[in-house]
Write an enzyme that holds these catalytic residues in place. Structure first.
Site, PDB file in Angstrom:
ATOM      1  CD1 TRP A  27      32.579  39.457  36.730  1.00  0.00           C
ATOM      2  CD2 TRP A  27      32.413  41.802  35.871  1.00  0.00           C
ATOM      3  NE1 TRP A  27      33.291  40.312  37.661  1.00  0.00           N
ATOM      4  CE2 TRP A  27      33.285  41.624  37.491  1.00  0.00           C
ATOM      5  CE3 TRP A  27      32.025  42.810  35.285  1.00  0.00           C
ATOM      6  CZ2 TRP A  27      33.511  42.917  37.728  1.00  0.00           C
ATOM      7  CZ3 TRP A  27      32.500  44.148  35.920  1.00  0.00           C
ATOM      8  CH2 TRP A  27      33.052  44.152  37.224  1.00  0.00           C
ATOM      9  CG  ASN A  41      29.932  40.344  26.051  1.00  0.00           C
ATOM     10  OD1 ASN A  41      29.112  39.891  26.848  1.00  0.00           O
ATOM     11  ND2 ASN A  41      30.993  39.540  25.571  1.00  0.00           N
ATOM     12  CE  LYS A  50      48.903  36.933  39.081  1.00  0.00           C
ATOM     13  NZ  LYS A  50      48.300  38.086  39.094  1.00  0.00           N
ATOM     14  CG  HIS A  97      59.922  57.745  54.350  1.00  0.00           C
ATOM     15  ND1 HIS A  97      60.397  58.823  54.699  1.00  0.00           N
ATOM     16  CD2 HIS A  97      60.851  56.936  53.728  1.00  0.00           C
ATOM     17  CE1 HIS A  97      61.636  58.936  54.578  1.00  0.00           C
ATOM     18  NE2 HIS A  97      61.956  57.682  53.603  1.00  0.00           N
ATOM     19  CB  CYS A 151      29.359  39.216  29.938  1.00  0.00           C
ATOM     20  SG  CYS A 151      28.926  40.498  30.734  1.00  0.00           S
ATOM     21  CD  GLU A 162      51.434  40.234  38.625  1.00  0.00           C
ATOM     22  OE1 GLU A 162      50.764  39.347  38.425  1.00  0.00           O
ATOM     23  OE2 GLU A 162      50.893  41.341  38.825  1.00  0.00           O
TER      24      GLU A 162
END
Length: 604
Positions: free
Chosen positions: A74, A100, A485, A504, A2, A481
């Site tokens: 948050w 926070n 994204k 596999h 937050c 990555e």
């Protein structure tokens, strides 16, 4: 995760707090609130579910004062709504607190307070702190806060107002950042310098277990036990303009576009042509100590972990030291064997990532040598480690990391070259890598010039419900990555696998509706990668290749410039950042503030 901002001085506080919240909104954006000392006395609050603009719309015209605190949230405890938004008040409405972190023993404290007749208004753990401060019989606000914190287990960054002490704000830190801004006859506090730099660049960063009292004309710092501490201001490197969009529609696009300059910055002043190596003055690791390292363990979370995987490969290839990367969030819980001959490296964009910081603290407790690779100067991980490398990416505001990821990978290339030249890497190979590093900024600029073509490709792949990303060895961290994204910013499900693992199990997923993005560098594994493309095409899969030349088995190829094989992964990830961005743009996503995510993960 937050955002906290506070002010005490002579100016009208509400506009200052709103401006600060808007700069911190990337840290949390499901609700927001403000508390001020009203001119007629008492504490006044306004809170709203949603973005800061919702809060701004609710502020009454006569909401005046010169001292206040604010918060953008948050959610961890309790759903996002007006009631659970901060600031929280005590039963008498005299104490306002923003917090926070997470109070681990909140349920126990809540039960005791409820048994004593306290009625809670919210579902949050944070409200417990307001009641504890409010019920304290101590004579000073500092002692009231101190008594409350003695009862608390967990992490916190807090700022507290009290109606009976209108001349001060009291703040405290344990595991969640708190930064003081030192002005002229005014003081600021925030969880991030982004909220401060438009008003002052003189800051004091609190350490864990430290508190501070802010008054309009001065501040003092001390421990939670009451002992005075000496904290001198430092100057923030970046100016307010660094946090603006700079003419771009989103921060993500701005930050992708800044990567050529950012990479130039991380290289500047570090290359030593005379000895075909680099200077990394902050490592605090001499040549004898570097030669004694028998293994390297890299710890990070999310994009930092993926950059660490690229770093581990670079260290193995250039320095010939066994190296691997692991999520810091897993490492800290598995009672790992801490080897005195192992060099540990903690990676974090913010330098405040809680899981990574906790891993550093555990390693230090066990006597390990720990270096940091971080972006934020003076951050907790930078202060707790034995030395390290700053990546100098500049402020990164978009929740998803782009330029900081790239600069972190380049910083690892510098570290690998440094370690390699101390050990067995030849002068010729050192020169070769330095030549490659110097090419990176212009090659990144070349990739950016192809953005329109990538935008067109994104429109063709945006209808996919799921995508596969594959790569071998150097290409695998790039695939991981890129997959992250895409899912972060577009909400398309994506998975990453080593290309060698296709047969596999993952081949079962291949069909026309499941596109595959393949990382195909022109290296000694080129034919192996092409064989993987053959397997996908044989099952009618669509392929988007990222390669150094057109791939005939791919439906589309994004061609990137060739560098040295060890450095190619740094370049191959950049067009996939653009692919994720334009896919999200096509789908109308909130690119800078993806759902359920926040920028700096300072809670567990």
């Amino acid at each position: 995760m937050c955002g906290i901002v506070g002010y005490i001085g002579k100016r009208d506080v509400a506009p200052l707090l709103l401006e600060g919240l808007q700069r911190l909104e990337y840290r949390g954006y499901d609700s927001a609130g403000i508390a001020i000392h009203g001119k007629s006395g008492g504490v006044k609050t306004v809170k709203a579910k949603g973005r800061v603009r919702e809060l701004e719309g609710r502020l009454p015209k006569r909401f005046a004062g010169a001292t206040g605190i604010a918060h953008t949230r948050w959610a961890t405890h309790g759903a996002p709504n007006d009631t659970n938004a901060h600031p929280h008040l005590d039963a008498d409405g005299k104490v306002a607190i923003v917090h926070n972190g997470i109070i681990d023993n909140a349920s126990e404290l809540r039960a005791k307070l409820t048994a004593d007749g306290v009625e809670f208004a919210s579902e949050t753990d944070s409200e417990v702190l307001a009641h504890l401060v409010g019920r304290s019989q101590a004579e000073t606000l500092e002692e009231k806060v101190r008594q409350a914190l003695r009862l608390v287990e967990g992490t916190y960054g807090i700022a507290v107002l009290h109606a009976d002490f209108p001349d001060r704000i009291v703040v405290a830190r344990n595991g969640s950042p708190v930064v003081l801004g030192i002005g002229e006859h005014e003081m600021f506090v925030s969880s991030d310098v982004a909220a401060l730099v438009s008003h002052t660049r003189q800051v004091v960063t609190l350490d864990d277990g430290e508190m501070a009292t802010l008054k309009a004309d001065d501040y003092r710092t001390y421990t939670t036990e009451g002992s005075r501490t000496s904290a001198s201001p430092t100057t923030v490197e970046w100016e307010a303009e660094s946090y603006d969009m700079g003419g771009h529609d989103t921060y993500m696009h701005k930050e992708i576009s800044e990567q050529a300059d950012a990479v130039d910055r991380v290289l500047r002043g570090r290359i030593d042509d005379r000895f075909s190596t680099v200077h990394l003055g902050g490592l605090n690791l001499d040549a004898r100590e570097a030669r004694a390292v028998r293994r390297v363990k890299i710890l990070g979370c999310g994009s930092a972990y993926h950059a660490g995987q690229i770093g581990a490969q670079l260290i193995e290839e250039l320095a010939r030291i066994p190296a691997d990367a692991e999520p810091a969030s897993e490492f800290r819980y598995r009672n790992a064997v801490v080897d005195p001959d192992t060099l540990y490296i903690a990676v974090s964009q913010s330098g405040e990532t809680y899981d990574t910081l906790a891993a550093v603290q555990e390693l230090k407790r066990k006597g390990a040598r720990v270096l940091g690779v971080v972006n934020v100067v003076g951050s907790a991980i930078a202060r707790e480690t034995d030395g390290g490398v700053y990546v100098h990416a500049g402020p990164e505001v978009c929740v998803v990391s782009t330029k900081c990821f790239t600069n972190t990978a380049v910083a690892f290339a510098l570290l690998a070259l440094h370690l390699g030249r101390i050990r067995d890497l030849s002068v010729a190979d050192g020169k070769r890598i330095i030549t490659g590093l110097r090419k990176l900024p212009e090659q990144i600029a070349e990739i950016m010039r192809g953005e329109e073509d990538i935008k067109k490709l994104a429109a063709q792949y945006a209808e996919a419900r799921s995508m596969m990303f594959i790569g071998r060895v150097r290409g695998y961290p790039v695939a991981r990555e890129a997959s992250l994204k895409l899912k972060e910013v577009s909400y398309i499900h994506a998975e990453a696998y080593p290309a060698s693992e296709l047969k596999h199990g993952p081949l079962a997923l291949i069909e026309p509706a499941m596109p595959t993005v393949a990382i195909v560098p022109d290296d000694d594994l080129l034919e192996k990668n092409r064989a993987a493309l053959e397997e996908i095409k044989a099952r009618s899969g669509r392929i988007l290749a990222v390669a150094h030349r057109e791939q005939e088995k791919a439906d589309h190829t994004i061609v990137v410039p060739k560098n040295e094989a060890e450095l190619d992964p740094i370049l191959m990830g950049i067009p996939l950042q653009l692919l994720a961005y334009h896919t999200a743009l096509t789908l109308g996503r909130d690119i800078d503030k993806p759902r359920n995510l926040a920028k700096s993960v300072t809670v567990e």
